[in-house]
Design a protein around this motif. Structure first.
Motif: not given
Length: 446
Positions: A259-280
């Motif tokens: 899920l692109p750019n759906e991780a926590d936002q940080d003022p020091d980042d140009e854009q947020p990180g991704d949420i990555i789900f690993e299937l089990v």
């Protein structure tokens, strides 16, 4: 590494590119062969020294951080007498920090011009991006997501509520009110980091930098009266958002859905990180999967195995019944026989095809004595109905024959048991990767 220093990689007889698994295996092998309890008394003192070297080599090389320090500086990195202000030949902390900061020195400790930390020109807040510059993207968040085999077969779309940090819109991520100026942190002197000692093994310590707890690694903070009223100086606030996760049909264990750019936002980042789900993939009671193929067992009784079967034998992952008919051609179903059904396995992603389904036949035999409880001539009728196949006699003919008693056992685990013969059914060679061996060696060392 100094000229007279023994190479830890040579101690374990591994290459410098060895993986963690290879390091562990080499350690167990070396520990077993060099253990002081396994050598003659006159060689025990030398073996004890060798064993301690092996243990020390494993403790350092099995940890990524200590292995990196050793690769860069040799055993001097673990000399307790070295460090800031240590004797000549010790590790220069500035050298390590300079490597970590790509050439930025440490203010007040021989740092390079233009290096240093917050509060100095060109400083780096908390070891993060340089002041005025942002990281291109935030850190990803990896989560494991359990799915059933049915969901992987049919595909799944689910919605969930995500609570994450977002940049405070009231202060635009500054943490303070407009026109207020932050103060330099007295704890870390504006550097954003503190140095601490961390034990890495018996008698071994290393120095590491950690974010300053006073300023949260920023090197500066706002006075209470100057903090943003909404985020209280944290620079971010909590926000809930509905997200949708789509799992394509045919997905496999270990695959990742981003899920692109759906991780926590940080003022020091140009854009947020991704949420990555690993299937089990959850274990299934009926089916076992390998790639796009499925495997299951079906049970038939002795009558069905001999005379044929015409019924539904199992329920598929999409709810359909799978039926078999072997009555038309007189086919005999034998124990552990494998029936392959093409195109009834798992869906293959981005296609209309499927893998195959493999059915293993389990024949259920009647209880002992069932035939003798029937009519007196039942056994004779069964013999007459079954094909009469001539039994090949034993050659050469035995001189004498003994009729013996027997008992039925579940398996061959008792064959050769306790003989220490590797050909025994349950016999195993000593596993060099067995953790118990390593633990025993370590206990003996202590």
């Amino acid at each position: 590494m100094s000229a007279g220093e023994e190479d830890l990689y040579e101690v374990l007889n591994i290459t410098r590119g060895a993986t963690k698994a290879e390091i562990k295996k080499a350690y167990h092998k070396a520990a077993l062969s060099s253990h002081p309890d396994k050598v003659p008394d006159d060689e025990r003192a030398e073996a004890d020294i060798k064993f301690k070297q092996i243990s020390q080599a494993y403790e350092i090389l099995s940890d990524d951080q200590t292995r990196h320090l050793y690769d860069e500086h040799g055993m001097a990195a673990f000399d307790k007498s070295s460090g800031p202000g240590g004797p000549p030949g010790g590790v220069d902390l500035d050298d390590i920090l300079a490597q970590m900061f790509a050439g930025g020195g440490m203010g007040g400790m021989g740092g390079m011009p233009g290096g240093g930390f917050p509060g100095m020109p060109g400083g780096m807040p908390g070891g993060g991006p340089a002041r005025g510059r942002k990281r291109p993207k935030g850190k990803p968040e990896l989560q494991q997501y359990e799915v059933s085999l049915e969901e992987l077969y049919k595909g799944k779309t689910t919605k969930f509520t995500s609570t994450k940090n977002v940049v405070c819109t009231n202060c635009s991520g500054r943490g303070g009110r407009e026109k207020a100026k932050p103060k330099q942190c007295d704890t870390c002197k504006g550097r954003g980091v503190q140095m601490r000692m961390r034990p890495v093994g018996p008698g071994l310590v290393t120095q590491e930098q950690v974010p300053c707890t006073t300023c949260a690694g920023r090197g500066e903070f706002y006075a209470e009266k100057d903090k943003c009223k909404r985020c209280k100086g944290v620079r971010t606030i909590k926000e809930k958002k509905i997200l949708e996760l789509y799992i394509p049909r045919g997905s496999r264990e270990g695959e990742r859905i981003v899920l692109p750019n759906e991780a926590d936002q940080d003022p020091d980042d140009e854009q947020p990180g991704d949420i990555i789900f690993e299937l089990v993939e959850e274990p299934h009671e009926v089916f076992h999967r390998a790639g796009a193929d499925l495997q299951a067992e079906i049970e038939v009784d002795l009558t069905e195995s001999l005379t044929g079967i015409n019924r539904t034998v199992l329920k598929h992952l999409d709810g359909r019944g799978i039926s078999l008919n072997t009555t038309s051609d007189g086919r005999v179903l034998r124990p552990n026989e494998v029936l392959k059904i093409s195109g009834e396995g798992m869906p293959i992603k981005r296609s209309d095809t499927k893998g195959d389904l493999y059915l293993v036949v389990n024949v259920r035999f009647p209880k002992d004595g069932w035939l003798w409880l029937q009519k007196p001539d039942a056994a004779a009728k069964v013999k007459a109905a079954l094909p009469a196949e001539e039994v090949k006699p034993i050659e050469p003919t035995p001189e004498s024959v003994d009729e013996v008693d027997f008992q039925t056992v579940d398996n061959l685990d008792g064959f050769g048991k306790g003989s220490e013969d590797p050909r025994a059914a349950a016999g195993e060679w000593e596993d060099e990767d067995d953790d118990e061996g390593g633990q025993a060696a370590q206990c003996a060392q202590q």
